[in-house]
Design an enzyme around this catalytic site. Structure first.
Site, PDB file in Angstrom:
ATOM      1  N   PHE A 126       0.860  -1.177   0.000  1.00  0.00           N
ATOM      2  CA  PHE A 126       0.000   0.000   0.000  1.00  0.00           C
ATOM      3  C   PHE A 126       0.906   1.241   0.000  1.00  0.00           C
ATOM      4  CE2 PHE A 126      -2.885   3.127   1.874  1.00  0.00           C
ATOM      5  CZ  PHE A 126      -4.023   2.892   1.125  1.00  0.00           C
ATOM      6  N   ASP A 195       2.514  -5.012   8.596  1.00  0.00           N
ATOM      7  CA  ASP A 195       1.277  -4.252   8.408  1.00  0.00           C
ATOM      8  C   ASP A 195       0.136  -5.272   8.320  1.00  0.00           C
ATOM      9  OD1 ASP A 195      -0.956  -2.916   7.425  1.00  0.00           O
ATOM     10  OD2 ASP A 195       0.195  -1.607   6.107  1.00  0.00           O
ATOM     11  N   TYR A 220     -10.842   0.161  11.093  1.00  0.00           N
ATOM     12  CA  TYR A 220     -12.069   0.478  10.341  1.00  0.00           C
ATOM     13  C   TYR A 220     -12.400  -0.507   9.235  1.00  0.00           C
ATOM     14  CZ  TYR A 220      -8.414   2.932   7.618  1.00  0.00           C
ATOM     15  OH  TYR A 220      -7.275   3.253   6.938  1.00  0.00           O
ATOM     16  N   LYS A 221     -11.516  -1.486   8.983  1.00  0.00           N
ATOM     17  CA  LYS A 221     -11.803  -2.444   7.907  1.00  0.00           C
ATOM     18  C   LYS A 221     -12.577  -3.631   8.491  1.00  0.00           C
ATOM     19  CE  LYS A 221      -7.516  -1.229   5.450  1.00  0.00           C
ATOM     20  NZ  LYS A 221      -8.023  -0.483   4.289  1.00  0.00           N
ATOM     21  N   ARG A 369     -12.330  -4.630  -6.288  1.00  0.00           N
ATOM     22  CA  ARG A 369     -12.098  -5.487  -5.111  1.00  0.00           C
ATOM     23  C   ARG A 369     -13.435  -5.841  -4.473  1.00  0.00           C
ATOM     24  NH1 ARG A 369      -7.943  -2.891  -0.891  1.00  0.00           N
ATOM     25  NH2 ARG A 369      -9.689  -1.450  -0.788  1.00  0.00           N
TER      26      ARG A 369
HETATM   27  C1  LIG Z   1      -2.205  -2.033   3.763  1.00  0.00           C
HETATM   28  C2  LIG Z   1      -2.524  -0.658   4.233  1.00  0.00           C
HETATM   29  N1  LIG Z   1      -1.580   0.030   4.921  1.00  0.00           N
HETATM   30  C3  LIG Z   1      -1.802   1.290   5.348  1.00  0.00           C
HETATM   31  C4  LIG Z   1      -3.005   1.914   5.112  1.00  0.00           C
HETATM   32  C5  LIG Z   1      -3.172   3.354   5.570  1.00  0.00           C
HETATM   33  O1  LIG Z   1      -4.079   3.458   6.606  1.00  0.00           O
HETATM   34  P1  LIG Z   1      -4.279   4.825   7.424  1.00  0.00           P
HETATM   35  O2  LIG Z   1      -5.020   5.755   6.536  1.00  0.00           O
HETATM   36  O3  LIG Z   1      -5.132   4.404   8.597  1.00  0.00           O
HETATM   37  O4  LIG Z   1      -2.970   5.340   7.829  1.00  0.00           O
HETATM   38  C6  LIG Z   1      -4.023   1.238   4.431  1.00  0.00           C
HETATM   39  C7  LIG Z   1      -5.334   1.870   4.189  1.00  0.00           C
HETATM   40  O5  LIG Z   1      -6.237   1.347   3.593  1.00  0.00           O
HETATM   41  C8  LIG Z   1      -3.759  -0.083   3.970  1.00  0.00           C
HETATM   42  O6  LIG Z   1      -4.677  -0.769   3.275  1.00  0.00           O
END
Ligand SMILES: Cc1ncc(COP(=O)(O)O)c(C=O)c1O
Length: 410
Positions: A126, A195, A220-221, A369
């Site tokens: 990400f 992560d 939140y997921k 997705r």
């Molecule tokens: C794999 C991954 N890492 C990091 C993040 C970033 O999250 P945040 O906005 O809470 O920092 C996301 C957000 O969807 C994600 O899917």
């Protein structure tokens, strides 16, 4: 024999987790397949937030920091969710966002390996993770070696301070072998930061058993904590004595209410806190976690895997011939809780689906997705989604929707 809708209702009838759907307040007429972006609302959350506003905040006012247990909430809730991570309770706290926690964790790990100059990170992770890692490298004069997830272990060497990667990839849902990659990092003397954004609440995790050093995850997921719900961070106990977060606020101080000007680090996981927690979100998250009460993560993962297997079977039967591609592992044991399907017109097809009440999301340039909140998605929902895609393609419905504007959310 092609899969029928009644095959899927039979799967729902036999589903040991089917009862959990009643724990959610789902809107009528919506087939929600985006729990990997924003989980649905668990029942009880609205009442809890109303209670916190009216009673704890409204009547208790400042007294509630003590009387209602607000001050201890990050650690209390971290301890409650720790078993879902396969972690002993005192190693988890709820705070900040994934990106901020990642920043703190990677810097803390880098500081534990002062003689090493490299961070190994995942090309294809990400983007936020990579932006954070690049920024840390720039600030601390390190270099980053990017490798595809499958080549991470081979990229680690004696100069690697820290390895950072996702346990479940946000596009492909491919699951990394936590034990093996962690062992590879440790064999070279490096530390690892995982992560868990697409893992927590979706798949079985064994952070302690697999010897993870640090991990950060999402509220939140799949954990359904609400938009912008606070993230969680895990630090293995063996690192607590040397833990140096770069964000030393008063909540990481040993005695915040002594208001001392010198900094004395709090013991244990509290050192990863920084500042006043967003209490409404935090307590909403605490109640949201109750949706998982009494449910084993092995059952959650098995359900998500079965939903994904069904989606792939239906893809083979109905979508492959319509110009779609599959960007997901066919091996359910190596796949997290979403399935990504590609098409040159993915954005417009997703808009057509959303107009019909089938909600997934779009990831540029060409990915649709479909995420399976395992506590509330039914097998029949997967069938209906594929049926809708098939129909949209046959009627060319997607042509009624405009191509993406940059900056669109889904
Ligand atoms: C794999 C991954 N890492 C990091 C993040 C970033 O999250 P945040 O906005 O809470 O920092 C996301 C957000 O969807 C994600 O899917």
């Amino acid at each position: 024999m092609p899969t029928t809708r009644s095959d899927c209702t039979a799967l729902d009838a036999a589903d040991a987790l089917a009862h959990a759907r009643a724990r959610f307040a789902l809107p009528d007429g919506v087939n929600y397949l985006d729990g990997n972006s924003l989980g649905a609302v668990p029942k009880g959350v609205a009442q809890r937030v109303a209670h916190v506003i009216e009673e704890e905040w409204g009547r208790g006012l400042i007294r509630s920091w003590n009387a209602a247990g607000w001050f201890e909430a990050p650690g209390r809730i971290g301890a409650k969710m720790a078993p879902m991570l396969g972690a002993a309770p005192h190693q988890v706290t709820i705070t900040d966002t994934i990106s901020i926690n990642l920043y703190k964790a990677v810097v803390a790990a880098v500081r534990m390996r002062p003689d090493r100059r490299t961070i190994v990170a995942e090309r294809g992770n990400f983007p936020s993770d990579n932006h954070i890692v690049d920024s840390i490298a720039e600030t601390f004069g390190l270099s980053v070696r990017y490798a595809p997830a499958g080549a991470i272990a081979a990229t680690i060497d004696r100069d690697t301070a820290v390895v950072e990667l996702s346990h479940v990839n946000y596009r492909t849902a491919e699951i990394q072998d936590m034990a093996a990659t962690t062992a590879a990092a440790h064999a070279a003397g490096a530390l690892i930061v995982w992560d868990l954004a697409h893992s927590s609440g979706a798949v079985e995790l064994h952070l302690d058993r697999d010897r993870a050093d640090f991990a950060v995850g999402c509220g939140y997921k799949f954990l359904n904590g609400g938009p912008g719900a606070p993230s969680h961070i895990y630090v293995a106990e063996r690192h607590h004595t040397h833990l140096q977060s770069p964000l030393t606020g008063w909540y990481s101080h040993k005695a915040p209410f002594a208001f001392r000007h010198d900094f004395e680090r709090a013991d244990g996981i509290k050192a990863m806190l920084c500042s006043t927690p967003p209490m409404l979100s935090l307590l909403a998250f605490e109640t949201a976690l109750e949706a998982y009460d009494g449910i084993a993560m092995s059952a959650v993962q098995a359900k998500g895997r079965a939903l994904g297997d069904l989606m792939i079977k239906l893809y083979d039967e109905r979508l492959a011939r319509l110009g779609f591609g599959l960007s997901a592992s066919r091996d359910g044991a190596r796949r997290g809780n979403h399935v990504s399907i590609t098409h040159a017109e993915s954005y417009r097809i997703m808009q057509a689906l959303i107009a019909r009440g089938v909600i997934g999301d779009f990831r540029a340039p060409d990915v649709m997705r479909f995420g399976f909140g395992p506590l509330y998605v039914r097998f029949v929902d997967v069938f209906d989604a594929v049926e809708a895609i098939d129909d949209i393609m046959h009627k060319s419905d997607w042509k009624n929707f405009a191509p993406p504007e940059s900056g669109a959310v889904t």
